[in-house]
Design a protein around this motif. Sequence first.
Motif, PDB file in Angstrom:
ATOM      1  N   PRO A  86       4.550  -0.626 -18.126  1.00 21.15           N
ATOM      2  CA  PRO A  86       4.712  -0.663 -16.405  1.00 21.15           C
ATOM      3  C   PRO A  86       3.130  -0.204 -16.310  1.00 21.15           C
ATOM      4  CG  PRO A  86       5.747   1.285 -17.381  1.00 21.15           C
ATOM      5  CD  PRO A  86       5.405   0.300 -18.672  1.00 21.15           C
ATOM      6  N   ALA A  87       2.750  -0.783 -14.809  1.00 20.24           N
ATOM      7  CA  ALA A  87       1.528  -0.373 -14.128  1.00 20.24           C
ATOM      8  C   ALA A  87       1.281   1.306 -14.064  1.00 20.24           C
ATOM      9  CB  ALA A  87       1.279  -1.061 -12.801  1.00 20.24           C
ATOM     10  N   ALA A 144       2.624   5.959  -2.779  1.00 17.39           N
ATOM     11  CA  ALA A 144       4.017   6.755  -3.202  1.00 17.39           C
ATOM     12  C   ALA A 144       3.968   6.708  -4.669  1.00 17.39           C
ATOM     13  CB  ALA A 144       5.064   6.208  -2.472  1.00 17.39           C
ATOM     14  N   ARG A 145       2.966   6.252  -5.649  1.00 16.40           N
ATOM     15  CA  ARG A 145       2.970   6.212  -6.773  1.00 16.40           C
ATOM     16  C   ARG A 145       4.102   5.259  -7.491  1.00 16.40           C
ATOM     17  NH1 ARG A 145      -1.095   8.991  -8.630  1.00 16.40           N
ATOM     18  NH2 ARG A 145      -0.235   9.237 -10.619  1.00 16.40           N
ATOM     19  N   ARG A 146       4.633   4.323  -6.747  1.00 16.69           N
ATOM     20  CA  ARG A 146       5.418   3.419  -7.548  1.00 16.69           C
ATOM     21  C   ARG A 146       4.545   2.115  -7.708  1.00 16.69           C
ATOM     22  NH1 ARG A 146       8.697   5.636  -2.977  1.00 16.69           N
ATOM     23  NH2 ARG A 146       7.958   4.237  -1.522  1.00 16.69           N
ATOM     24  N   PHE A 147       3.843   2.158  -8.715  1.00 19.55           N
ATOM     25  CA  PHE A 147       2.854   1.231  -9.124  1.00 19.55           C
ATOM     26  C   PHE A 147       3.225   0.169  -9.857  1.00 19.55           C
ATOM     27  CE2 PHE A 147       1.005   5.665 -10.244  1.00 19.55           C
ATOM     28  CZ  PHE A 147       0.043   5.442  -9.101  1.00 19.55           C
ATOM     29  N   GLU A 148       4.757   0.230 -10.188  1.00 16.02           N
ATOM     30  CA  GLU A 148       5.207  -1.068 -10.827  1.00 16.02           C
ATOM     31  C   GLU A 148       5.776  -2.013  -9.610  1.00 16.02           C
ATOM     32  OE1 GLU A 148       6.029  -3.799 -13.765  1.00 16.02           O
ATOM     33  OE2 GLU A 148       4.630  -2.165 -13.805  1.00 16.02           O
ATOM     34  N   ASN A 149       6.047  -1.242  -8.554  1.00 17.21           N
ATOM     35  CA  ASN A 149       6.615  -2.032  -7.356  1.00 17.21           C
ATOM     36  C   ASN A 149       5.299  -2.804  -6.745  1.00 17.21           C
ATOM     37  OD1 ASN A 149       9.293  -1.148  -7.669  1.00 17.21           O
ATOM     38  ND2 ASN A 149       9.245   0.251  -6.210  1.00 17.21           N
ATOM     39  N   HIS A 150       4.448  -1.899  -6.783  1.00 17.41           N
ATOM     40  CA  HIS A 150       3.248  -2.608  -6.015  1.00 17.41           C
ATOM     41  C   HIS A 150       2.745  -3.784  -6.784  1.00 17.41           C
ATOM     42  CE1 HIS A 150      -1.057  -2.526  -4.452  1.00 17.41           C
ATOM     43  NE2 HIS A 150      -1.413  -2.535  -5.652  1.00 17.41           N
ATOM     44  N   LEU A 161       0.867  -1.275   0.174  1.00 18.65           N
ATOM     45  CA  LEU A 161      -0.091   0.183   0.063  1.00 18.65           C
ATOM     46  C   LEU A 161       0.988   1.249  -0.166  1.00 18.65           C
ATOM     47  CD1 LEU A 161      -3.045  -0.856   2.538  1.00 18.65           C
ATOM     48  CD2 LEU A 161      -2.948  -0.194   0.008  1.00 18.65           C
ATOM     49  N   VAL A 162       2.015   1.133   0.778  1.00 13.93           N
ATOM     50  CA  VAL A 162       2.866   2.408   0.940  1.00 13.93           C
ATOM     51  C   VAL A 162       3.536   2.627  -0.467  1.00 13.93           C
ATOM     52  CG1 VAL A 162       4.919   3.013   1.666  1.00 13.93           C
ATOM     53  CG2 VAL A 162       3.352   2.334   3.088  1.00 13.93           C
ATOM     54  N   GLU A 163       3.842   1.419  -1.335  1.00 13.83           N
ATOM     55  CA  GLU A 163       4.262   1.731  -2.700  1.00 13.83           C
ATOM     56  C   GLU A 163       3.239   2.369  -3.791  1.00 13.83           C
ATOM     57  OE1 GLU A 163       7.600   0.926  -3.994  1.00 13.83           O
ATOM     58  OE2 GLU A 163       7.751   0.785  -1.674  1.00 13.83           O
TER      59      GLU A 163
END
Length: 165
Positions: free
Chosen positions: A124-125, A38-44, A33-35
């Motif tokens: 990427p997402a 933080a708009r790090r959609f690909e990490n999510h 959720l933190v990812e």
Amino acid sequence: MLTRGFLGYQTSFMLDFVVVALVIVVPLMIWSLVEVKARRFENHRKLQMLLALILLVAVTLFEIDLQWVQGGWRNIVDRHEPPLGTEVIARSIWLLRIHLVFAISTPILWAVTLIGALRNYAKPAQPSAYSTTHKRLGWLSMIDLVLTSVTGVIFYVATFVLPTL
């Protein structure tokens, strides 16, 4: 054969393994959720896929062990020394039924969430028209998973830890 648990209680290895996994998965979901926040959609996306794969393998191995190797959770309970009383077993059955409501709905809801994301997001997402639906499904999946974890740990403690104290 992995018939003995490693947490120090009279359980099976896989039962202890899944309880540990249930405790670990909640912080990993929060990290996911933190990812996304933080708009790090690909990490999510990668973290969710990894969690889904790990839990799918862990739960599959757990069910094989529990149902086919151990012959059901009652066989594990029946090996307890001293034997558990009827009140403990009745409470455990009640707690297990509650846990199973969430344990059965979670993989279904999570699969719907993941499949929807895989079908509706580019790589990427990144946000899309599907984001609102995905966000709702994601929150429902997370709540369901947390309830699966909490009720699973409660069942484990009430059935295998408290009777030994």
